[in-house]
Write an enzyme that holds these catalytic residues in place. Structure first.
Site, PDB file in Angstrom:
ATOM      1  N   ASN A 198      34.881  54.381  38.154  1.00 49.15           N
ATOM      2  CA  ASN A 198      35.049  53.265  39.097  1.00 49.15           C
ATOM      3  C   ASN A 198      34.980  53.861  40.499  1.00 49.15           C
ATOM      4  OD1 ASN A 198      35.864  51.141  40.676  1.00 49.15           O
ATOM      5  ND2 ASN A 198      37.986  51.124  39.938  1.00 49.15           N
TER       6      ASN A 198
ATOM      7  N   GLU B 285      46.022  50.432  33.314  1.00 48.11           N
ATOM      8  CA  GLU B 285      46.140  51.228  34.527  1.00 48.11           C
ATOM      9  C   GLU B 285      47.492  50.957  35.185  1.00 48.11           C
ATOM     10  OE1 GLU B 285      41.992  52.370  36.065  1.00 48.11           O
ATOM     11  OE2 GLU B 285      42.443  50.408  36.873  1.00 48.11           O
TER      12      GLU B 285
ATOM     13  N   LYS C  47      34.830  52.399  43.315  1.00 49.68           N
ATOM     14  CA  LYS C  47      35.485  51.602  44.371  1.00 49.68           C
ATOM     15  C   LYS C  47      34.542  51.504  45.579  1.00 49.68           C
ATOM     16  CE  LYS C  47      39.823  53.004  42.379  1.00 49.68           C
ATOM     17  NZ  LYS C  47      41.243  53.272  42.525  1.00 49.68           N
TER      18      LYS C  47
ATOM     19  N   SER D 210      44.804  58.338  37.970  1.00 54.83           N
ATOM     20  CA  SER D 210      44.871  59.783  38.227  1.00 54.83           C
ATOM     21  C   SER D 210      44.449  60.638  37.033  1.00 54.83           C
ATOM     22  CB  SER D 210      46.260  60.181  38.724  1.00 54.83           C
ATOM     23  OG  SER D 210      46.533  59.546  39.973  1.00 54.83           O
TER      24      SER D 210
ATOM     25  N   HIS E  46      40.825  44.346  38.332  1.00 55.54           N
ATOM     26  CA  HIS E  46      41.397  45.623  38.784  1.00 55.54           C
ATOM     27  C   HIS E  46      42.627  45.358  39.658  1.00 55.54           C
ATOM     28  CE1 HIS E  46      41.847  49.439  40.876  1.00 55.54           C
ATOM     29  NE2 HIS E  46      41.245  49.977  39.824  1.00 55.54           N
TER      30      HIS E  46
ATOM     31  N   GLY F  92      45.463  56.522  42.024  1.00 57.07           N
ATOM     32  CA  GLY F  92      45.219  57.184  43.300  1.00 57.07           C
ATOM     33  C   GLY F  92      46.431  57.924  43.845  1.00 57.07           C
TER      34      GLY F  92
ATOM     35  N   GLU G 147      43.567  46.587  42.351  1.00 56.86           N
ATOM     36  CA  GLU G 147      43.296  46.432  43.794  1.00 56.86           C
ATOM     37  C   GLU G 147      42.801  45.024  44.099  1.00 56.86           C
ATOM     38  OE1 GLU G 147      40.824  49.932  44.131  1.00 56.86           O
ATOM     39  OE2 GLU G 147      42.614  51.135  43.715  1.00 56.86           O
TER      40      GLU G 147
HETATM   41  P1  PGA Z   1      42.220  56.910  40.147  1.00 57.90           P
HETATM   42  O1  PGA Z   1      41.762  55.380  40.025  1.00 57.90           O
HETATM   43  O2  PGA Z   1      41.583  57.656  39.003  1.00 57.90           O
HETATM   44  O3  PGA Z   1      41.698  57.363  41.484  1.00 57.90           O
HETATM   45  O4  PGA Z   1      43.702  56.938  40.061  1.00 57.90           O
HETATM   46  C1  PGA Z   1      41.648  54.733  38.786  1.00 57.90           C
HETATM   47  C2  PGA Z   1      41.267  53.279  38.977  1.00 57.90           C
HETATM   48  O5  PGA Z   1      41.774  52.630  39.906  1.00 57.90           O
HETATM   49  O6  PGA Z   1      40.442  52.730  38.208  1.00 57.90           O
END
Ligand code: PGA
Length: 255
Positions: free
Chosen positions: A10, A163, A12, A209, A95, A169, A97
């Site tokens: 992903n 998640e 983003k 992460s 997601h 992140g 976000e």
């Molecule tokens: P990350 O993001 O691996 O940077 O923690 C995962 C995601 O939001 O899909």
């Protein structure tokens, strides 16, 4: 195991057309295991360039969102038929976000997912609890509520991504046991809605992460079928290392 590992990146809001091209050329030049499904999800604007490069590569192409109508007065939105037209096969829906920053709800996520599946896209449906919810002991209630919409979807075109928001992140990963507990719970929820047989075929990815150093441990859990990777998917060596971790486990299971 009947479920093949899936490693999805992903991206983003990272990588315009030139960076997407450079990344994919490097990824395609590297040797890739055949026993793992790999998908990349660049920003919308980079999808046409990615689609050209990925034709017949075996790497899937996904979008990061989709609207529930086919066309109309929805400034700034992209529809499922438009994605299909570009030969996009996958789409991330719901997601955290989108939920936290752009007003996504369980209902709108469900509408997007249904429309995407109608257009033959495979949906990567994201859910997960906040730190506050986990600390209040509400994790399973939140997951049950968020997963409540999955029964309306076609399991053949569904991937679930667990998640935990506190792990996205942040560099703070769920422990393998925490991931397994949530994944087993989600599979039981899927079984309740879709039947055990269908639930056994739906891949449940862990996201938050995931890095080369922790991927194997997470993916070795019985209900963890791969990962949705943010930061570590932006660089070919680390994304490839995560794919190799899945490949290694898949080879171990089949031997
Ligand atoms: P990350 O993001 O691996 O940077 O923690 C995962 C995601 O939001 O899909």
């Amino acid at each position: 195991m009947v479920r093949r590992y899936l490693v999805a990146g992903n991206w983003k809001m990272h990588k315009g057309v030139s960076e997407t091209t450079a990344f994919l050329e490097q990824l395609l030049a590297a040797k890739r295991p055949r026993n793992v499904d790999v998908v990349v999800c660049p920003p919308y604007i980079s999808l046409p360039a990615a689609a050209m490069l990925l034709t017949r590569s075996g790497i899937g192409l996904g979008a990061q969102n989709v609207h529930w109508e086919s066309s109309g007065a929805f400034t700034g939105e992209i529809s499922a038929p438009m994605l299909r037209d570009l030969e996009v096969g996958w789409v991330i829906v719901g997601h955290s976000e989108r939920r936290a920053l752009f007003g996504e709800t369980d209902e709108t996520a469900a509408k997007r997912a249904r429309r995407a599946q109608d257009e033959e896209l495979t949906v990567i449906f994201c859910l997960g609890e906040t730190l506050e919810e986990r600390e209040a002991g509400a994790t399973m209630d939140v997951l049950r509520r968020q997963a409540g919409v999955l029964g309306d979807l076609d399991p053949a075109k569904l991937v679930v991504a667990y998640e935990p928001i506190w792990a996205i992140g942040t560099g703070r990963t769920a422990t393998p046991a925490q991931a397994q507990e949530a994944h087993a719970f989600l599979r039981a929820e899927l079984a309740g809605q879709l039947g055990q047989e269908a639930a056994n075929t739906v891949r449940i990815l862990y996201g938050g992460s995931v890095k080369p150093a922790n991927a194997a441990e997470l993916f070795s859990q019985p209900d963890v079928d791969g990962g949705l990777i943010g930061g570590a998917s932006l660089d070919v060596p680390s994304f490839s290392a995560i794919i190799r971790a899945a490949a290694h486990l898949a080879a171990g299971e089949s031997s």
